[in-house]
Design an enzyme around this catalytic site. Structure first.
Site, PDB file in Angstrom:
ATOM      1  N   HIS A 187      -8.272   4.987  13.807  1.00  0.00           N
ATOM      2  CA  HIS A 187      -7.180   4.095  13.437  1.00  0.00           C
ATOM      3  C   HIS A 187      -7.419   2.659  13.884  1.00  0.00           C
ATOM      4  O   HIS A 187      -6.925   1.726  13.275  1.00  0.00           O
ATOM      5  CB  HIS A 187      -5.843   4.633  13.959  1.00  0.00           C
ATOM      6  CG  HIS A 187      -5.348   5.752  13.119  1.00  0.00           C
ATOM      7  ND1 HIS A 187      -5.590   7.053  13.439  1.00  0.00           N
ATOM      8  CD2 HIS A 187      -4.707   5.761  11.933  1.00  0.00           C
ATOM      9  CE1 HIS A 187      -5.091   7.821  12.480  1.00  0.00           C
ATOM     10  NE2 HIS A 187      -4.555   7.067  11.568  1.00  0.00           N
ATOM     11  N   GLU A 428      -3.180  15.972   3.108  1.00  0.00           N
ATOM     12  CA  GLU A 428      -4.301  15.610   3.984  1.00  0.00           C
ATOM     13  C   GLU A 428      -4.846  16.801   4.753  1.00  0.00           C
ATOM     14  O   GLU A 428      -5.632  16.642   5.683  1.00  0.00           O
ATOM     15  CB  GLU A 428      -3.926  14.447   4.915  1.00  0.00           C
ATOM     16  CG  GLU A 428      -2.630  14.618   5.676  1.00  0.00           C
ATOM     17  CD  GLU A 428      -2.250  13.387   6.495  1.00  0.00           C
ATOM     18  OE1 GLU A 428      -3.067  12.476   6.655  1.00  0.00           O
ATOM     19  OE2 GLU A 428      -1.111  13.355   6.983  1.00  0.00           O
ATOM     20  N   ASP A 452      -7.881  12.091   6.844  1.00  0.00           N
ATOM     21  CA  ASP A 452      -7.736  13.401   7.502  1.00  0.00           C
ATOM     22  C   ASP A 452      -8.260  14.525   6.624  1.00  0.00           C
ATOM     23  O   ASP A 452      -8.831  15.489   7.133  1.00  0.00           O
ATOM     24  CB  ASP A 452      -6.267  13.649   7.881  1.00  0.00           C
ATOM     25  CG  ASP A 452      -5.925  12.968   9.188  1.00  0.00           C
ATOM     26  OD1 ASP A 452      -6.747  13.032  10.113  1.00  0.00           O
ATOM     27  OD2 ASP A 452      -4.859  12.346   9.278  1.00  0.00           O
ATOM     28  N   CYS A 499      -3.910   7.299  -0.453  1.00  0.00           N
ATOM     29  CA  CYS A 499      -3.656   6.227   0.515  1.00  0.00           C
ATOM     30  C   CYS A 499      -4.688   6.218   1.636  1.00  0.00           C
ATOM     31  O   CYS A 499      -4.625   5.383   2.531  1.00  0.00           O
ATOM     32  CB  CYS A 499      -2.245   6.311   1.074  1.00  0.00           C
ATOM     33  SG  CYS A 499      -1.934   7.822   1.974  1.00  0.00           S
TER      34      CYS A 499
END
Ligand code: PEP
Ligand code: MG
Length: 552
Positions: A187, A428, A452, A499
């Site tokens: 992240h 995900e 993920d 996304c």
């Protein structure tokens, strides 16, 4: 001159002074002093500097988030004038002859424990504030932090950076990131891409050997950082920056144009965001909406839960800024690498597969309900959709539906305006892919989280930098899964987007359009690049006809 190589997280060139970032989580050690009065003067000087910092933070926060949310900095400033607090610090220094930083740390803990034991909820919440204020003083006393106003734009060099640390940095003052650890899929890497900041990870240097203030060139194309560069290397870096600006200006010409292939197919291009700043950036880059608002970033870099009111204002501001365009807010996806101490999550063997995201929300429903109340209230002020992360079963989706109903009933009883939003889930996990046919019946849309999904499909920890070469999001298995999800969504008349970071891969734009993906949500800085890729898809002959009728 010293040169190191690393993995590129975000391409670009930076040139400027280095700032070596130190973590502040080491305990403060007691040190003996001889001149108590001189040490007290140092604490007083640090107190003045802390108050100046807090004033600056307050002014900035008023502009960015409004007066109510900025009030916390004013409260911290007032704490620094509290006589009991200051007297205890001074008396420790005088009687125990300990250094100021240690006296502040011990005093901070004492007051924090006192607040934590109080009946009144408001006073209990001050426990975290007094620790925060004390840490600020300690950082100044130990010289590990400059006043925000004093910091010049720099290339941050760190051993590692957590999302929470990155969130606290002033983006305006960051030219680039260089970290020893970290992976290209973490992240922190995603945040660098969102911030449009050149970044390298896995750079094998020792941050202690680099001095803050050293000049450096970060070459995020070649994956190289040069400390104390030669003048010719600086000249080349400036030339490369100029070339990048020129390319950027060419892309700017695509603003206002449709995301339409040459043969007439249209795809929605939305932006990923984690803050109000990102939304500004999304608007600048002509995003059609926000496809993923990572709401957990509102929870990071702070010491207590954001209240319903704080969240409501942030979501409403996002919706208002997007002025009727869709804003898809993902509910709290905390856990794994996104940690906030006040959640008190236990250390786990396998945090990526652990207690995180919707699993926390479904078991600690008070946290979830507070967020849902804020979301449903904000939905009354704009085009907000809500989506849920890490789904693996229909039961979870049904349970979420029940909780949403409970929240709506409560808002109804309280006479508070709200709106029932469009609701979707993230796909995900391989489990969600395999039952996407059944899940599609229960929701309004799907958004595929390829970060993920790749991690769980390939059994590769996205945090582990050593595995970056194995982490292949273009793996056939992942692409086949995406295809399957699109088919299942469309069979039930539901729309589907991507996304995850894979959506921003220009080389895959055609593949996704051919699969029938309805929307791609990418870092704001990638929107125009993907628009360009989309507009180059399709048959040229058809294009001649299209051009006559098209808007562009
Ligand atoms: C994903 O997993 O692809 C995703 C978009 O969510 P995050 O990267 O925040 O886990
Ligand atoms: Mg995810």
């Amino acid at each position: 001159m010293m040169q190191f190589t690393g993995k590129v997280v975000y391409k670009g060139i930076a040139l400027g002074p280095v700032r070596v970032w130190k973590k502040h989580d080491q305990p403060v050690r007691p040190g003996r002093i001889t001149d108590a009065e001189a040490e007290i003067r140092e604490v007083q000087r640090a107190g003045m500097q802390a108050k100046r910092q807090l004033l600056e933070l307050y002014d900035r926060a008023v502009k960015e988030v409004g007066e109510a949310d900025a009030a916390i900095f004013e409260a911290h400033r007032v704490m620094l004038e509290d006589e009991d607090y200051l007297e205890l610090i001074y008396s420790k220094i005088r009687t125990e002859l300990v250094n100021g930083a240690y006296a502040v740390a011990v005093t901070g803990e004492h007051f924090s424990e006192m607040f934590a034991g109080m009946e009144d909820e408001y006073m209990r919440a001050r426990a975290a504030d007094v620790i925060d204020v004390s840490n600020r003083l300690i950082r100044i006393l130990e010289g590990t932090e400059e006043a925000p106003g004093d910091m010049e734009p720099s290339i941050i060099v760190a051993d590692d950076l957590s999302p929470s640390e990155t969130m606290q940095m002033d983006k305006e003052k960051i030219l680039g990131f260089v970290t020893v650890r970290g992976s290209a899929n973490s992240h922190t890497a995603i945040l660098a891409r969102m911030m449009n900041i050149p970044a390298l990870v896995g750079v094998s240097l020792e941050p202690n050997q680099i001095r803050t203030g050293t000049r450096a060139v970060l070459d995020g194309f070649e994956g190289r950082v040069i400390f104390d560069p030669e003048e010719s290397q600086c000249v080349r870096a400036r030339e490369r920056m100029e070339e990048e600006w020129k390319k950027r200006r060419l892309l700017e010409a695509l603003k206002g144009k449709e995301n339409r292939t040459r043969d007439g197919r249209i795809i929605q291009l939305y932006a990923n965001a984690g803050s109000v700043d990102d939304i500004r950036c999304a608007l600048e880059n002509d995003a059609g909406g926000i496809g993923l608002f990572r709401s957990e970033f509102l929870y990071l870099g702070r010491d207590s839960f954001p209240t319903e009111e704080e969240q409501f204002r942030a979501y409403r501001q996002a919706a208002r800024m997007m002025a009727g365009k869709k804003v898809i807010i993902r509910t709290l996806d905390i856990g794994a690498d996104k940690q906030a101490d006040y959640f008190r999550l236990e250390k786990e063997e396998n945090p990526a597969m652990g207690y995180r995201a919707i699993r926390i929300c479904l078991t600690q429903s008070e946290i979830f309900k507070t967020q849902l109340r804020a979301l449903l209230r904000a939905a009354a002020f704009g085009n907000i959709s809500v989506m849920y992360p890490m789904i693996i079963s229909q039961e979870e989706v049904r349970r979420i539906g029940e909780i949403v109903k409970e929240v709506e009933a409560e808002l109804e009883d309280d006479g508070i305006p709200y709106r029932h939003p469009e609701q979707g889930i993230m796909i995900e996990t391989p489990a969600a892919v395999m039952i996407s046919d059944e899940l599609a019946e229960l929701v309004d849309f799907f958004s595929i989280g390829t970060n993920d999904l790749t991690q769980y499909t390939l059994a590769i920890d996205r945090q582990n930098g050593k595995l970056d070469d194995f982490y292949n999001p273009r793996h056939r298995a992942v692409l086949k899964m995406i295809e399957m999800v699109v088919e299942n969504a469309h069979r039930h008349g539901k729309w589907v987007g991507i996304c995850g970071e894979l959506g921003a891969d220009p080389d895959l734009a055609e593949t996704f359009v051919n699969m029938g993906i309805d929307e791609l949500s990418v870092a704001p800085s990638m929107i125009l690049k993907i628009r360009k890729a989309v507009r180059e898809i399709g048959d040229l002959q058809i294009n001649c006809k299209m051009a006559e009728n098209s808007d562009q």
